[in-house]
Design a protein around this motif. Structure first.
Motif, mmCIF file in Angstrom:
data_model
loop_
_atom_site.group_PDB
_atom_site.id
_atom_site.type_symbol
_atom_site.label_atom_id
_atom_site.label_comp_id
_atom_site.label_asym_id
_atom_site.label_seq_id
_atom_site.Cartn_x
_atom_site.Cartn_y
_atom_site.Cartn_z
ATOM 1 N N ARG A 1 -6.742 35.299 -9.136
ATOM 2 C CA ARG A 1 -7.732 34.535 -9.825
ATOM 3 C C ARG A 1 -6.937 33.192 -9.792
ATOM 4 O O ARG A 1 -7.742 32.129 -9.978
ATOM 5 C CB ARG A 1 -7.897 35.070 -11.202
ATOM 6 C CG ARG A 1 -9.076 34.461 -12.006
ATOM 7 C CD ARG A 1 -9.861 35.159 -12.932
ATOM 8 N NE ARG A 1 -8.694 35.808 -13.872
ATOM 9 C CZ ARG A 1 -8.459 37.250 -14.227
ATOM 10 N NH1 ARG A 1 -9.397 38.113 -13.750
ATOM 11 N NH2 ARG A 1 -7.522 37.572 -15.038
ATOM 12 N N ALA B 1 -15.633 40.580 -8.455
ATOM 13 C CA ALA B 1 -16.603 39.905 -9.192
ATOM 14 C C ALA B 1 -16.343 40.264 -10.807
ATOM 15 O O ALA B 1 -16.288 39.695 -11.504
ATOM 16 C CB ALA B 1 -17.891 40.202 -8.852
ATOM 17 N N GLN B 2 -15.964 41.674 -10.810
ATOM 18 C CA GLN B 2 -15.547 42.176 -12.067
ATOM 19 C C GLN B 2 -14.305 41.382 -13.112
ATOM 20 O O GLN B 2 -14.452 41.294 -14.176
ATOM 21 C CB GLN B 2 -15.167 43.670 -11.920
ATOM 22 C CG GLN B 2 -16.311 44.569 -11.539
ATOM 23 C CD GLN B 2 -15.854 45.892 -11.140
ATOM 24 O OE1 GLN B 2 -14.922 46.368 -11.813
ATOM 25 N NE2 GLN B 2 -16.906 46.534 -10.449
ATOM 26 N N HIS B 3 -13.753 40.700 -12.119
ATOM 27 C CA HIS B 3 -12.687 40.166 -12.374
ATOM 28 C C HIS B 3 -12.612 38.632 -12.467
ATOM 29 O O HIS B 3 -11.625 38.040 -12.556
ATOM 30 C CB HIS B 3 -11.216 40.559 -11.627
ATOM 31 C CG HIS B 3 -10.776 41.844 -12.046
ATOM 32 N ND1 HIS B 3 -10.384 42.604 -13.133
ATOM 33 C CD2 HIS B 3 -10.991 42.930 -10.924
ATOM 34 C CE1 HIS B 3 -10.186 43.748 -12.733
ATOM 35 N NE2 HIS B 3 -10.434 44.405 -11.521
ATOM 36 N N GLY B 4 -13.815 38.222 -12.137
ATOM 37 C CA GLY B 4 -14.227 36.549 -12.118
ATOM 38 C C GLY B 4 -13.601 35.939 -10.936
ATOM 39 O O GLY B 4 -13.475 34.971 -10.890
ATOM 40 N N GLN C 1 -14.481 35.036 -6.917
ATOM 41 C CA GLN C 1 -15.519 35.028 -5.935
ATOM 42 C C GLN C 1 -15.097 35.553 -4.570
ATOM 43 O O GLN C 1 -13.755 35.166 -4.159
ATOM 44 C CB GLN C 1 -15.874 33.620 -5.606
ATOM 45 C CG GLN C 1 -16.743 32.916 -6.901
ATOM 46 C CD GLN C 1 -17.477 31.545 -6.411
ATOM 47 O OE1 GLN C 1 -16.813 30.945 -5.560
ATOM 48 N NE2 GLN C 1 -18.172 30.974 -7.412
#
Length: 381
Positions: free
Chosen positions: A136, A154-157, A159
Motif C-alpha cells: 500500500r 481491494a480489501q486493503h485499499g 488498486q
C-alpha cells in the motif's frame, strides 16, 4: 497514443519475470512508440529492445538464507539503481515480481512522485500477509496474474487489475505434441518424461541429482522411457555433473532453453515448484511437483505458509490435483513411484487434462493489452 519519449524503468529478478516483462513491453510499445525501457532484465527483455544494466541472473535467489548470503551484492545493485533513478526519474517504474527487491525501490520513487506499478501481486494469499502495508505504501497499482487477487487487494485499499497470466497467451490451448517431439528429435510415439529441476542455481543443485536418481529407478521398470531435461547455459555444468553421478548419459537428452517444447512433448513431468508447474499444467500434462531448499529457509517459509499447497496448479484449482513432495520427502524412490502412477493411469490423465484446459481458459486474458491499459490510467492519474 503518445509520440514523445516515454522512459520506463523495469526490474525483473529472474527468468520467469524476464518473460513477463518482455510481453508487457510489447503492449507498451504500441501505446508509446518512443518507449525507452531500461533497468534489470534478461534475454527476452533485451530482445524486445530493453537496455539492461544488470542481468536478472544476478538477483536470482530462493529463500531467506540464500538471500542473506548474497545480500551485500544484491543490495549494492539496488542502491546504485535507486541513486540513478532519483538523479534522473523515469516516467514510470515497473517492478516485475521480486517484491522484496522492488517494493523498497517503488516506495522511494513514489514519494518522489514517480508512478509505480507492480506486475505480479506479492503472494499475500500464500504467505507473509504482513507485506500488505508495504504494498500500500509503495505501489500505485498492481497488475494481477490470478483472478482472485484484485478483490483481495481491494480489501486493503490497494488498486489492482486482473490482466491474466501471460503464459496462458503464449501456450496454445491445444499444444502440438507431435510438432514438439519432431523439433526435439524425439520419436513420435516414445514415452517421454520431462525433468525440470528449476531455473535457479540453488534449485538445480538441490533437485537435479534426486530427479536423475528417480529417472534411474523409473527406467528399471520402464526401460523404453526417454528423459528430456531443459536447462540454460549457466546451469548446464551442474546438470552434467548430476548426470555423470547417475550414469544416465545415454538416457537423458539435455536441451538448452526450449522448456515449453519439452513440456509439450512429454507424457509426464517431474518439476520443481514454481512457474514451470503452471506452464506444465497449461500444456495439459500431468506432473509430480518437488521442492527442496536450504533447511533454515524452509523452516522460516513453512511457518509463514497460509495454504496447504506450494504448487500453482493445486493452489489455483483449490484442490490436491497433482502430488507434491517437499524437503525430506524428495526421495528418488518416492518421486519415481509418483511418476509411474501417472504413466499407468490414462483415466486420471484425461481427467486432469480437462481441469487444466478449464484453468487455461480462465487465465487467458491478453495480458499485454490489459496491462498497458491499466498503466495508461495510472499515468493519467
Amino acid at each position: 497514443m503518445s509520440t514523445s519519449v516515454f522512459r520506463v524503468s523495469m526490474v525483473a529478478a529472474e527468468r520467469s519475470g524476464d518473460m513477463l516483462a518482455a510481453l508487457l513491453l510489447q503492449g507498451m510499445e504500441k501505446a508509446w512508440p518512443q518507449l525507452r525501457a531500461s533497468g534489470i532484465g534478461g534475454p527476452q527483455m533485451t530482445a524486445a529492445g530493453f537496455e539492461s544494466r544488470w542481468s536478472c541472473d544476478e538477483l536470482s535467489v530462493r529463500g531467506l538464507v540464500e538471500a542473506l548470503w548474497r545480500y551485500r551484492h544484491i543490495n549494492g545493485i539496488r542502491q546504485t539503481l535507486i541513486q540513478d533513478l532519483l538523479a534522473s526519474p523515469p516516467n514510470l517504474y515497473v517492478g516485475v515480481d521480486a517484491s522484496d527487491f522492488n517494493l523498497p525501490v517503488e516506495r522511494l520513487l513514489r514519494q518522489k512522485g514517480v508512478p509505480t506499478v507492480q506486475l505480479v501481486c506479492p503472494s499475500i494469499w500464500a504467505w507473509r500477509p504482513e507485506r500488505v502495508q508495504k504494498i500500500r505504501d509503495s505501489v500505485d497499482h498492481v497488475l494481477c496474474i490470478y483472478p482472485f487477487e484484485p478483490d483481495l487487494l481491494a480489501q486493503h485499499g490497494i488498486q489492482g487489475t486482473f490482466v491474466g497470466h501471460p503464459v496462458a497467451d503464449v501456450i496454445p490451448l491445444e499444444p502440438d505434441r507431435l510438432k514438439a517431439r519432431l523439433s526435439l528429435g524425439l520419436h513420435a510415439e516414445a514415452p517421454i518424461v520431462a525433468l525440470l529441476p528449476g531455473s535457479r542455481p540453488s534449485e538445480v543443485k538441490a533437485l537435479a541429482l534426486p530427479f536423475l536418481q528417480a529417472a534411474q529407478l523409473i527406467r528399471q521398470q520402464r526401460p523404453e522411457l526417454k528423459f528430456v531435461l531443459p536447462t540454460h547455459e549457466l546451469l548446464k555444468p551442474v546438470i552434467d555433473a548430476a548426470i555423470a553421478q547417475t550414469d544416465m548419459h545415454s538416457h537423458v537428452q539435455v536441451v538448452l532453453g526450449r522448456s515449453h517444447e519439452v513440456q509439450a512433448a512429454c507424457d509426464v513431468a517431474l518439476v520443481a515448484s514454481g512457474t514451470a508447474t503452471l506452464e506444465t499444467a497449461l500444456h495439459k500434462r500431468p506432473m509430480v511437483i518437488a521442492y527442496k531448499m536450504q533447511w533454515l529457509s524452509w523452516q522460516i517459509a513453512n511457518r509463514q505458509r497460509l495454504l496447504p499447497w506450494v504448487g500453482l496448479p493445486n493452489i489455483l484449482c483449490n484442490e490436491s490435483l497433482v502430488p507434491e513432495f517437499l524437503q525430506e520427502q524428495v526421495q528418488p524412490k518416492v518421486l519415481a513411484q509418483a511418476v509411474l502412477r501417472w504413466l499407468d493411469d490414462p483415466v486420471a490423465v484425461a481427467q486432469i487434462q480437462q481441469r487444466f484446459t478449464d484453468l487455461h481458459h480462465q487465465l487467458r486474458q491478453d495480458m499485454p493489452t490489459l496491462a498497458t491499459h491499466a498503466i495508461q490510467k495510472v499515468i493519467a492519474g
